[in-house]
Design a protein around this motif. Structure first.
Motif, PDB file in Angstrom:
ATOM      1  N   ALA A 119       0.827  -1.218   0.000  1.00  0.00           N
ATOM      2  CA  ALA A 119       0.000   0.000   0.000  1.00  0.00           C
ATOM      3  C   ALA A 119       0.855   1.260   0.000  1.00  0.00           C
ATOM      4  CB  ALA A 119      -0.916  -0.008   1.222  1.00  0.00           C
ATOM      5  N   GLY A 120       2.179   1.093   0.028  1.00  0.00           N
ATOM      6  CA  GLY A 120       3.053   2.255  -0.082  1.00  0.00           C
ATOM      7  C   GLY A 120       3.751   2.672   1.200  1.00  0.00           C
ATOM      8  N   TYR A 121       3.570   1.890   2.270  1.00  0.00           N
ATOM      9  CA  TYR A 121       4.231   2.233   3.536  1.00  0.00           C
ATOM     10  C   TYR A 121       5.514   1.415   3.658  1.00  0.00           C
ATOM     11  CZ  TYR A 121      -0.409   4.079   4.355  1.00  0.00           C
ATOM     12  OH  TYR A 121      -1.584   4.768   4.223  1.00  0.00           O
ATOM     13  N   LYS A 122       6.630   2.111   3.798  1.00  0.00           N
ATOM     14  CA  LYS A 122       7.920   1.409   3.788  1.00  0.00           C
ATOM     15  C   LYS A 122       8.378   0.997   5.190  1.00  0.00           C
ATOM     16  CE  LYS A 122       8.484   1.741  -0.646  1.00  0.00           C
ATOM     17  NZ  LYS A 122       7.076   2.065  -0.942  1.00  0.00           N
ATOM     18  N   ASN A 123       7.906   1.670   6.210  1.00  0.00           N
ATOM     19  CA  ASN A 123       8.280   1.274   7.576  1.00  0.00           C
ATOM     20  C   ASN A 123       7.110   1.541   8.523  1.00  0.00           C
ATOM     21  OD1 ASN A 123       8.471   3.993   8.767  1.00  0.00           O
ATOM     22  ND2 ASN A 123      10.224   4.235   7.393  1.00  0.00           N
ATOM     23  N   ILE A 124       7.253   1.063   9.767  1.00  0.00           N
ATOM     24  CA  ILE A 124       6.140   1.151  10.726  1.00  0.00           C
ATOM     25  C   ILE A 124       5.787   2.598  11.058  1.00  0.00           C
ATOM     26  CG2 ILE A 124       5.537   0.660  13.139  1.00  0.00           C
ATOM     27  CD1 ILE A 124       6.809  -2.022  12.862  1.00  0.00           C
ATOM     28  N   CYS A 125       6.784   3.473  11.077  1.00  0.00           N
ATOM     29  CA  CYS A 125       6.493   4.876  11.404  1.00  0.00           C
ATOM     30  C   CYS A 125       5.531   5.498  10.389  1.00  0.00           C
ATOM     31  CB  CYS A 125       7.789   5.687  11.452  1.00  0.00           C
ATOM     32  SG  CYS A 125       8.833   5.230  12.845  1.00  0.00           S
ATOM     33  N   GLU A 126       5.663   5.121   9.144  1.00  0.00           N
ATOM     34  CA  GLU A 126       4.769   5.688   8.123  1.00  0.00           C
ATOM     35  C   GLU A 126       3.319   5.272   8.387  1.00  0.00           C
ATOM     36  OE1 GLU A 126       6.173   4.904   4.180  1.00  0.00           O
ATOM     37  OE2 GLU A 126       8.129   5.796   4.554  1.00  0.00           O
ATOM     38  N   ILE A 127       3.140   4.042   8.881  1.00  0.00           N
ATOM     39  CA  ILE A 127       1.778   3.590   9.230  1.00  0.00           C
ATOM     40  C   ILE A 127       1.270   4.377  10.438  1.00  0.00           C
ATOM     41  CG2 ILE A 127       0.392   1.631  10.009  1.00  0.00           C
ATOM     42  CD1 ILE A 127       2.430  -0.212   8.666  1.00  0.00           C
ATOM     43  N   GLY A 128       2.127   4.482  11.470  1.00  0.00           N
ATOM     44  CA  GLY A 128       1.727   5.162  12.706  1.00  0.00           C
ATOM     45  C   GLY A 128       1.300   6.601  12.448  1.00  0.00           C
ATOM     46  N   LYS A 129       2.112   7.328  11.674  1.00  0.00           N
ATOM     47  CA  LYS A 129       1.801   8.746  11.419  1.00  0.00           C
ATOM     48  C   LYS A 129       0.498   8.880  10.626  1.00  0.00           C
ATOM     49  CE  LYS A 129       5.929   9.357   9.757  1.00  0.00           C
ATOM     50  NZ  LYS A 129       7.131   9.897   9.106  1.00  0.00           N
ATOM     51  N   GLU A 130       0.338   8.006   9.634  1.00  0.00           N
ATOM     52  CA  GLU A 130      -0.867   8.092   8.811  1.00  0.00           C
ATOM     53  C   GLU A 130      -2.112   7.734   9.620  1.00  0.00           C
ATOM     54  OE1 GLU A 130      -1.059   9.456   6.012  1.00  0.00           O
ATOM     55  OE2 GLU A 130      -3.156   8.991   5.567  1.00  0.00           O
ATOM     56  N   ARG A 131      -1.943   6.795  10.553  1.00  0.00           N
ATOM     57  CA  ARG A 131      -3.090   6.444  11.402  1.00  0.00           C
ATOM     58  C   ARG A 131      -3.521   7.649  12.238  1.00  0.00           C
ATOM     59  NH1 ARG A 131      -3.928   1.798  16.026  1.00  0.00           N
ATOM     60  NH2 ARG A 131      -6.078   2.391  16.486  1.00  0.00           N
ATOM     61  N   ILE A 132      -2.548   8.362  12.817  1.00  0.00           N
ATOM     62  CA  ILE A 132      -2.922   9.530  13.650  1.00  0.00           C
ATOM     63  C   ILE A 132      -3.655  10.560  12.794  1.00  0.00           C
ATOM     64  CG2 ILE A 132      -2.099  11.293  15.240  1.00  0.00           C
ATOM     65  CD1 ILE A 132       0.444   9.608  15.617  1.00  0.00           C
ATOM     66  N   ARG A 133      -3.147  10.793  11.571  1.00  0.00           N
ATOM     67  CA  ARG A 133      -3.809  11.772  10.685  1.00  0.00           C
ATOM     68  C   ARG A 133      -5.259  11.359  10.427  1.00  0.00           C
ATOM     69  NH1 ARG A 133       0.956  10.815   7.476  1.00  0.00           N
ATOM     70  NH2 ARG A 133       2.572  12.288   8.094  1.00  0.00           N
ATOM     71  N   ARG A 134      -5.435  10.090  10.030  1.00  0.00           N
ATOM     72  CA  ARG A 134      -6.782   9.635   9.661  1.00  0.00           C
ATOM     73  C   ARG A 134      -7.706   9.551  10.878  1.00  0.00           C
ATOM     74  NH1 ARG A 134      -6.222   5.379   4.651  1.00  0.00           N
ATOM     75  NH2 ARG A 134      -4.515   6.430   3.593  1.00  0.00           N
ATOM     76  N   ALA A 135      -7.174   9.041  12.000  1.00  0.00           N
ATOM     77  CA  ALA A 135      -8.012   8.901  13.205  1.00  0.00           C
ATOM     78  C   ALA A 135      -8.445  10.279  13.704  1.00  0.00           C
ATOM     79  CB  ALA A 135      -7.239   8.162  14.286  1.00  0.00           C
ATOM     80  N   GLY A 136      -7.514  11.253  13.706  1.00  0.00           N
ATOM     81  CA  GLY A 136      -7.838  12.598  14.187  1.00  0.00           C
ATOM     82  C   GLY A 136      -8.947  13.224  13.352  1.00  0.00           C
ATOM     83  N   GLU A 137      -8.816  13.141  12.037  1.00  0.00           N
ATOM     84  CA  GLU A 137      -9.834  13.721  11.146  1.00  0.00           C
ATOM     85  C   GLU A 137     -11.191  13.047  11.359  1.00  0.00           C
ATOM     86  OE1 GLU A 137      -9.523  16.295   9.410  1.00  0.00           O
ATOM     87  OE2 GLU A 137      -7.358  16.608   9.375  1.00  0.00           O
ATOM     88  N   LYS A 138     -11.159  11.732  11.524  1.00  0.00           N
ATOM     89  CA  LYS A 138     -12.411  10.984  11.703  1.00  0.00           C
ATOM     90  C   LYS A 138     -13.099  11.390  13.007  1.00  0.00           C
ATOM     91  CE  LYS A 138     -14.006   6.184  11.354  1.00  0.00           C
ATOM     92  NZ  LYS A 138     -14.325   5.536  12.577  1.00  0.00           N
ATOM     93  N   ILE A 139     -12.305  11.545  14.069  1.00  0.00           N
ATOM     94  CA  ILE A 139     -12.887  11.918  15.373  1.00  0.00           C
ATOM     95  C   ILE A 139     -13.501  13.318  15.296  1.00  0.00           C
ATOM     96  CG2 ILE A 139     -12.301  12.461  17.770  1.00  0.00           C
ATOM     97  CD1 ILE A 139     -10.222  10.130  17.573  1.00  0.00           C
ATOM     98  N   VAL A 140     -12.816  14.248  14.646  1.00  0.00           N
ATOM     99  CA  VAL A 140     -13.360  15.602  14.490  1.00  0.00           C
ATOM    100  C   VAL A 140     -14.673  15.550  13.703  1.00  0.00           C
ATOM    101  CG1 VAL A 140     -12.998  17.837  13.367  1.00  0.00           C
ATOM    102  CG2 VAL A 140     -11.154  16.803  14.699  1.00  0.00           C
ATOM    103  N   GLN A 141     -14.664  14.751  12.653  1.00  0.00           N
ATOM    104  CA  GLN A 141     -15.865  14.630  11.804  1.00  0.00           C
ATOM    105  C   GLN A 141     -17.041  14.041  12.600  1.00  0.00           C
ATOM    106  OE1 GLN A 141     -15.419  11.891   8.509  1.00  0.00           O
ATOM    107  NE2 GLN A 141     -16.389  13.348   7.137  1.00  0.00           N
ATOM    108  N   GLU A 142     -16.741  13.039  13.418  1.00  0.00           N
ATOM    109  CA  GLU A 142     -17.810  12.346  14.146  1.00  0.00           C
ATOM    110  C   GLU A 142     -18.308  13.127  15.360  1.00  0.00           C
ATOM    111  OE1 GLU A 142     -16.534   7.776  12.966  1.00  0.00           O
ATOM    112  OE2 GLU A 142     -16.088   8.533  14.963  1.00  0.00           O
ATOM    113  N   THR A 143     -17.410  13.884  16.007  1.00  0.00           N
ATOM    114  CA  THR A 143     -17.806  14.596  17.236  1.00  0.00           C
ATOM    115  C   THR A 143     -18.149  16.057  16.973  1.00  0.00           C
ATOM    116  OG1 THR A 143     -15.527  15.247  17.744  1.00  0.00           O
ATOM    117  CG2 THR A 143     -16.300  13.133  18.627  1.00  0.00           C
ATOM    118  N   GLY A 144     -17.671  16.588  15.843  1.00  0.00           N
ATOM    119  CA  GLY A 144     -17.903  18.003  15.562  1.00  0.00           C
ATOM    120  C   GLY A 144     -17.010  18.929  16.365  1.00  0.00           C
ATOM    121  N   LYS A 145     -16.072  18.339  17.130  1.00  0.00           N
ATOM    122  CA  LYS A 145     -15.180  19.165  17.956  1.00  0.00           C
ATOM    123  C   LYS A 145     -13.987  19.622  17.116  1.00  0.00           C
ATOM    124  CE  LYS A 145     -16.176  17.618  22.610  1.00  0.00           C
ATOM    125  NZ  LYS A 145     -15.610  17.186  23.891  1.00  0.00           N
ATOM    126  N   THR A 146     -14.014  20.860  16.702  1.00  0.00           N
ATOM    127  CA  THR A 146     -12.960  21.357  15.822  1.00  0.00           C
ATOM    128  C   THR A 146     -11.763  21.921  16.595  1.00  0.00           C
ATOM    129  OG1 THR A 146     -14.157  23.449  15.718  1.00  0.00           O
ATOM    130  CG2 THR A 146     -14.534  21.896  13.919  1.00  0.00           C
TER     131      THR A 146
END
Length: 602
Positions: free
Chosen positions: A436-463
Motif C-alpha cells: 500500500a506504499g508504507y515502507k516502515n512502521i512509522c509511516e503507518i503510525g503517522k498516517e493512522r494519527i492523521r486519519r483517526a484525528g480527522e475521523k474523530i473531528v468529523q464524528e464529534t464536531g469538535k474542531t
C-alpha cells in the motif's frame, strides 16, 4: 562564553548530585567516599555473599548503557508533521533507548502515564540489540536490516530480551512524575521476568496490579493443552505514597439514575429496607405507625444501624413516603466518588477489534495485532487528569495517540498530550502495508494519527481538538566532533572553523539546543526577522537564540528587546557566528550591562 556540550543529560552526575543533597559529607571533589557512606548507613548494608537478587548475563552492561549519555539529537521534520505551529503532541522516529536518553533533561519528572507494548519475546518478534560503543551508528545500520528476530535457539533468549528492556525501563522511570504510572503489556512468555525487572527498577512496594485482559474469544482448539485467551498489563507506580486513589468515570447511562441534587451533590431516593442484613430495629413513621415486621411476620432488616438512621433522619437524608401498602422509608443514595477499576478486563476490546479499527481507517490490514483503542482509553480515563503527558515508546500502530485524541474528544475538560516513539522498522515487500506504499512502521503510525484525528473531528464536531503532531527523527548531533584526520590535519582544522555540520539547518540546531538546556520540544518559539537575520524568541523571552553568521552588536541590541520581564534570559549564539572576536567580547559586555550573564555558544 560557556559552550553547550553535545551530550544528553549526564545521569551519573545527576545521581551524584542527588546523593550530595542527602549526604554532602560523602562527596569529595565529585567522588564518592564509600567508606563514609557505609558509616552513615549503619547496619543496613548487605555484606553476605549469598543474597536475594535477580541477575543475568549482561546486566552490568545494561546498567551502564542506561547511564551513558547520548551524542545524538532529534531533528524536526515539518513535512511529515501535522499542525506544526499549534500542536503539543510529538511523534519521534528512532531507537527508543537513544530517544529516552535525549528526553531526560526536557521531560524529567513530567510524564503522568507511560503505556508500552514491547516485544513479547515469542521467538518471532523483533528484539533490538544495543551497541554500547556507538548506538547511534548501530541504529542507522540496523534500521536498514530486515531480519531481527530473537529466536529461542539464539542461546540467550531471555537474556537478550532483559538486556533490551532494562535500560529502557530505567530511563523511563526518570521521566515519570512522582504520581506517575507505567503500564506494560506482556503475555506468559516474559511476565515473570518483567515483574522481577520492574520490582528492581520501580521498587516492589510500587507494584499496583497485573490486569488480566481477555485479548480474544473463541477458537484455540488447535492448542495442545489450554487455549490461552488473555494477556497481562503490569502496572507500577513511581511512588505509590503520593498516588491518588483510582476511580473509573461513570457512564452516561449510570448517571441517569442520579436525578436529584442538593448542596452535597447528586443523589436518588432508594429504599432503606433490605432483603437481608443484620440491622433490626423498629422505625416509627410520621403517623405513629411502627415498622418492625413484614407481612410474613419476619423482622425487617434496614440498611444502616439505628444510630446512623437517626443521624441521617436529622440531617434530611431520610424521608417517609406514603404508598398504597403503607409507608416506604427512603434514603438519599449519594453519587459515589467513582467506581473502582477491576483487575479482570473482559469488555475493553480485543485483538480483533484493534485490527478492525486499523482496517476501518486504511481499508486494508496494514498492521498485525494492534491493541484496541478502548483498552488504552480506559487506562487514560482513570489514570490521568486534564492536561497530562502520555508516553508510549513502543508505539507500533499508534493506538495510544488514537486513544488520547478520542478520550480528549469524549471529555469536556481533558486536554492530554502524547509523545510516541517508534523505531522505523523496515517492512517486508510481501506485507500488505508495503504494497500500500508504507515502507516502515512509522509511516503507518503517522498516517493512522492523521486519519483517526480527522475521523474523530468529523464524528464529534469538535474542531478545537489537538489532532496534530510534531515529527522528530533521531540523528547524530548537528555539532561536529573533534575526530582529526592526522594525515590531513590542515583540512580538519579548516573544516572545524564552522563547527555545525553542512547538511544541518538552523532549526535542527535550535531543537538540539532545547533538548540540551532542558526545554520541551513543544515550547513556544517566535521567529523574528531582523535585517535578514533570524532571532529565536523561545518561551516568551526566557531564551534568546541567534544562529546566524556575521552577528554584530545591532543584532545583540535587537535581541534585548525580547527578553522576559520576569527573569534574565539565557542567550545562545553560534560559536563561530560573530563578525569578529572584538564584537563577541563587546556583545558579552553589552548583555552583562543588562543583567544577562548566562551567555552560551554552540
Amino acid at each position: 562564553m560557556e559552550k553547550l556540550d553535545g551530550k544528553s543529560m549526564d545521569i551519573v552526575k545527576a545521581n551524584i548530585e542527588a546523593l550530595k543533597q542527602l549526604f554532602p559529607e560523602v562527596v569529595t571533589e565529585e567522588k564518592i567516599d564509600f567508606e563514609k557512606l557505609k558509616l552513615i548507613l549503619g547496619e543496613e548494608i548487605e555484606t553476605r555473599n549469598e543474597k536475594y537478587e535477580f541477575t543475568w548475563h549482561g546486566k552490568t552492561q545494561a546498567m551502564k548503557l542506561a547511564q551513558t549519555p547520548s551524542t545524538g539529537t532529534l531533528r524536526p521534520d515539518k513535512a511529515s508533521s501535522k499542525n506544526w505551529a499549534t500542536t503539543e503532541n510529538l511523534y519521534i522516529e528512532g531507537d527508543n533507548l537513544e530517544v529516552l536518553k535525549l528526553l531526560q533533561k526536557s521531560y524529567f519528572g513530567k510524564i503522568k502515564m507511560i503505556y508500552i507494548d514491547p516485544p513479547y519475546n515469542t521467538g518471532k518478534d523483533f528484539v533490538y540489540k544495543d551497541d554500547f560503543r556507538d548506538n547511534i551508528k548501530n541504529y542507522k545500520e540496523i534500521t536498514q536490516q530486515t531480519t531481527k528476530a530473537n529466536t529461542e535457539t539464539s542461546g540467550r533468549f531471555h537474556t537478550d530480551w532483559l538486556n533490551m528492556m532494562y535500560p529502557r525501563l530505567k530511563l523511563a522511570r526518570n521521566l515519570l512524575r512522582e504520581d506517575g504510572v507505567i503500564l506494560i503489556s506482556i503475555n506468559d512468555s516474559e511476565i515473570t521476568n518483567l515483574k522481577k525487572l520492574c520490582e528492581e527498577i520501580f521498587g516492589e512496594e510500587n507494584h499496583i496490579c497485573d490486569f488480566v485482559w481477555q485479548n480474544k474469544k473463541g477458537g484455540g482448539n488447535d492448542s495442545k493443552f489450554i487455549a490461552v485467551e488473555h494477556e497481562y498489563i503490569v502496572v507500577f507506580a513511581k511512588n505509590l505514597n503520593v498516588l491518588p486513589p483510582f476511580f473509573e468515570a461513570y457512564s452516561e447511562e449510570y448517571l441517569k439514575r442520579y436525578k436529584e441534587e442538593d448542596e452535597k451533590g447528586k443523589f436518588y431516593w432508594d429504599t432503606f429496607k433490605r432483603k437481608s442484613g443484620k440491622q433490626y430495629y423498629p422505625i416509627t413513621c410520621p403517623d405513629g405507625t411502627v415498622l418492625e415486621y413484614d407481612e410474613y411476620g419476619n423482622k425487617i432488616s434496614w440498611l444502616r444501624s439505628q444510630d446512623r438512621f437517626y443521624k441521617d433522619l436529622e440531617e434530611g437524608e431520610i424521608r417517609f413516603v406514603k404508598t398504597e401498602n403503607g409507608w416506604s422509608v427512603q434514603f438519599k443514595q449519594r453519587l459515589p466518588k467513582g467506581k473502582k477499576p477491576r483487575s479482570i478486563l473482559d469488555d475493553k476490546g480485543n485483538t480483533s477489534t484493534g485490527a478492525e479499527e486499523v482496517f476501518n481507517l486504511f481499508n486494508r490490514h496494514v498492521f498485525s495485532n494492534p491493541k484496541p483503542v478502548e483498552l488504552i482509553k480506559y487506562f487514560i480515563e482513570f489514570l490521568t487528569d486534564d492536561n497530562d503527558i502520555i508516553l508510549d515508546f513502543f508505539s507500533g500502530s499508534a493506538t495510544t495517540a488514537h486513544s488520547v485524541i478520542l478520550s480528549n474528544a469524549k471529555s469536556t475538560s481533558r486536554k492530554n498530550k502524547f509523545i510516541l516513539v517508534q523505531l522505523p522498522e523496515i517492512l517486508k515487500e510481501n506485507d500488505e502495508a508495503y504494497k500500500a506504499g508504507y515502507k516502515n512502521i512509522c509511516e503507518i503510525g503517522k498516517e493512522r494519527i492523521r486519519r483517526a484525528g480527522e475521523k474523530i473531528v468529523q464524528e464529534t464536531g469538535k474542531t478545537d481538538l489537538d489532532i496534530g503532531f510534531k515529527v522528530f527523527k533521531l540523528d547524530s548531533s548537528n555539532v561536529k566532533t573533534w575526530d582529526p584526520d592526522f594525515d590531513n590535519l590542515e583540512q580538519t582544522l579548516f573544516d572545524l572553523q564552522d563547527n555545525i555540520k553542512e547538511d544541518r539547518t538552523k532549526e535542527d540546531l535550535l531543537y538540539e539546543i532545547l533538548l540540551k538546556i532542558g526545554l520541551p520540544l513543544t515550547t513556544p518559539i517566535e521567529e523574528i526577522d531582523y535585517n535578514g537575520k533570524t532571532i529565536y524568541n523561545v518561551a516568551y523571552g526566557s531564551v534568546l537564540v541567534c544562529l546566524e553568521d556575521d552577528i554584530d552588536l545591532d543584532i545583540v541590541q535587537e535581541m534585548l528587546k525580547y527578553q522576559s520581564e520576569h527573569m534574565p534570559p539565557k542567550v545562545i549564539f553560534k560559536e563561530s557566528g560573530f563578525i569578529s572576536d572584538a564584537v563577541k567580547t563587546n556583545a558579552i559586555q553589552t548583555l552583562k550591562k543588562h543583567g544577562i550573564t548566562d551567555v552560551r555558544s554552540v
